[in-house]
Design an enzyme around this catalytic site. Structure first.
Site, PDB file in Angstrom:
ATOM      1  N   HIS A 119     -10.618   0.749  -2.488  1.00 50.44           N
ATOM      2  CA  HIS A 119     -10.211   1.886  -1.662  1.00 50.44           C
ATOM      3  C   HIS A 119     -11.263   2.978  -1.706  1.00 50.44           C
ATOM      4  CE1 HIS A 119      -7.477   3.800   1.023  1.00 50.44           C
ATOM      5  NE2 HIS A 119      -6.718   2.732   0.930  1.00 50.44           N
ATOM      6  N   GLU A 167      -3.864  -9.271   1.347  1.00 46.53           N
ATOM      7  CA  GLU A 167      -3.151  -8.152   0.725  1.00 46.53           C
ATOM      8  C   GLU A 167      -1.887  -7.854   1.517  1.00 46.53           C
ATOM      9  OE1 GLU A 167      -7.141  -5.468  -0.238  1.00 46.53           O
ATOM     10  OE2 GLU A 167      -5.760  -4.874   1.343  1.00 46.53           O
ATOM     11  N   ARG A 220      -8.489  -3.611  22.868  1.00 47.24           N
ATOM     12  CA  ARG A 220      -8.709  -4.088  24.236  1.00 47.24           C
ATOM     13  C   ARG A 220      -7.866  -5.309  24.602  1.00 47.24           C
ATOM     14  NH1 ARG A 220     -13.048  -2.544  27.485  1.00 47.24           N
ATOM     15  NH2 ARG A 220     -13.262  -0.316  27.194  1.00 47.24           N
ATOM     16  N   ARG A 227      -0.536  -5.807   8.268  1.00 49.74           N
ATOM     17  CA  ARG A 227       0.570  -4.846   8.055  1.00 49.74           C
ATOM     18  C   ARG A 227       1.735  -5.224   8.966  1.00 49.74           C
ATOM     19  NH1 ARG A 227      -0.563  -0.772   4.612  1.00 49.74           N
ATOM     20  NH2 ARG A 227      -2.758  -0.550   4.073  1.00 49.74           N
ATOM     21  N   HIS A 230      -5.519  -7.567   5.447  1.00 50.98           N
ATOM     22  CA  HIS A 230      -4.283  -6.883   5.063  1.00 50.98           C
ATOM     23  C   HIS A 230      -3.385  -6.797   6.304  1.00 50.98           C
ATOM     24  CE1 HIS A 230      -2.483  -3.456   2.430  1.00 50.98           C
ATOM     25  NE2 HIS A 230      -1.565  -3.958   3.217  1.00 50.98           N
ATOM     26  N   GLY A 247     -13.620  -2.112   2.959  1.00 51.24           N
ATOM     27  CA  GLY A 247     -13.490  -2.244   4.409  1.00 51.24           C
ATOM     28  C   GLY A 247     -14.002  -1.038   5.168  1.00 51.24           C
TER      29      GLY A 247
HETATM   30  N1  PXP Z   1      -7.460  -2.520  -1.495  1.00 47.45           N
HETATM   31  C1  PXP Z   1      -6.276  -2.330  -0.869  1.00 47.45           C
HETATM   32  C2  PXP Z   1      -5.038  -2.749  -1.584  1.00 47.45           C
HETATM   33  C3  PXP Z   1      -6.222  -1.787   0.423  1.00 47.45           C
HETATM   34  O1  PXP Z   1      -5.040  -1.626   1.026  1.00 47.45           O
HETATM   35  C4  PXP Z   1      -7.420  -1.450   1.061  1.00 47.45           C
HETATM   36  C5  PXP Z   1      -7.387  -0.905   2.465  1.00 47.45           C
HETATM   37  O2  PXP Z   1      -6.875  -1.872   3.327  1.00 47.45           O
HETATM   38  C6  PXP Z   1      -8.631  -1.662   0.369  1.00 47.45           C
HETATM   39  C7  PXP Z   1      -8.618  -2.182  -0.902  1.00 47.45           C
HETATM   40  C8  PXP Z   1      -9.961  -1.326   0.981  1.00 47.45           C
HETATM   41  O3  PXP Z   1     -10.068   0.052   1.165  1.00 47.45           O
HETATM   42  P1  PXP Z   1     -11.194   0.640   2.112  1.00 47.45           P
HETATM   43  O4  PXP Z   1     -10.874   0.187   3.509  1.00 47.45           O
HETATM   44  O5  PXP Z   1     -11.071   2.123   1.930  1.00 47.45           O
HETATM   45  O6  PXP Z   1     -12.506   0.101   1.627  1.00 47.45           O
END
Ligand code: PXP
Length: 241
Positions: A190, A70, A18, A45, A43, A213
């Site tokens: 992840h 990250e 938004r 990007r 993170h 996340g």
């Molecule tokens: N670790 C790394 C290096 C990632 O890139 C991510 C996603 O941004 C995560 C952990 C967390 O993954 P998820 O969003 O699937 O919990």
């Protein structure tokens, strides 16, 4: 106990849709900590589609637990991390346009690059973790780049969990034992979620931190952020017999 670092990228994604400041990322970070998060992960990007580079100093100021940034260590990222000095930086080998991080470093092919970057962060007092597949050959090379920790990529584990969870976690158990022998700390992340987290944490040796996340923020739509963080934290708490 394994620490829960909440990745707030998805909150930033909603905000960015938004162009205003709702939800307020800074307030969400403060609230995640007050609801029990042991850390905040972001993170940024290259296209800044969720967390933006200009969010970082604001978050650095308010995060009182552990701030983990990250990303792929290009020049812009390295400069931003050195300027903001988070507690931990997690290096991922992502090409610029990737949807999400889905594989770890090939240390053999990136040894001198990783060593140089890792040492520059450590010289600034920042702990370094590198994203790795549960691949024993690659992990055995981790001491050569002097990383403090590795973060195991758990996407494949999560995908195979429903089919055969014992098999899905096998390589992660071996990888965790190897990291322990090498005296390298262990993080994981992840696709960890309410279903697979307790099992993963119980199987893997000496897991220091998970960063979560996507599933956690999705669960928060139903349970609310405070309850959801509590639910994830309970899954990381050993059950007393
Ligand atoms: N670790 C790394 C290096 C990632 O890139 C991510 C996603 O941004 C995560 C952990 C967390 O993954 P998820 O969003 O699937 O919990």
């Amino acid at each position: 106990m394994t620490k829960l670092s909440v990745n707030i990228n998805k909150v930033a994604l909603i905000r960015n849709s938004r162009g205003e400041n709702l939800p307020n990322l800074k307030q969400v970070a403060i609230d995640c900590e007050s609801f029990g998060a042991d850390g905040i992960t972001v993170h940024p990007r290259p296209d800044e589609r969720h967390v933006r580079y200009d969010d970082i100093p604001i978050l650095k100021e308010v995060v009182k637990t552990e701030f983990n940034i990250e990303g792929y260590p290009n020049d812009r990222f390295i400069e931003m991390v050195l300027e903001n000095k988070p507690h931990q930086v997690t290096l991922v080998p992502d090409p610029p346009g990737v949807l999400t991080s889905s594989q770890g470093w090939n240390i053999k092919e990136n040894k001198s690059f990783l060593l140089e970057v890792i040492e520059s962060f450590q010289d600034a007092g920042i702990r370094v973790s590198i994203f790795m597949n549960p691949d024993l050959e690659q992990i055995s090379l981790a001491p050569e780049v002097k990383t403090d920790r590795i973060e195991l990529y758990t996407g494949d584990f999560a995908r195979n969990y429903a089919k055969n969870k014992e098999k899905a976690v096998e390589k992660h158990i071996e990888s965790s034992k190897l990291a322990q022998n090498l005296k390298i700390g262990l993080n994981a992340g992840h696709d960890l979620n309410l279903e697979n987290l307790r099992f993963y944490n119980e199987q893997v040796v000496d897991l220091q931190e998970v960063s979560i996340g996507h599933a956690l923020i999705s669960d928060a739509l139903y349970y609310g952020l405070s309850n959801t963080i509590g639910m994830y934290k309970r899954l990381l708490t050993p059950i007393r017999s």
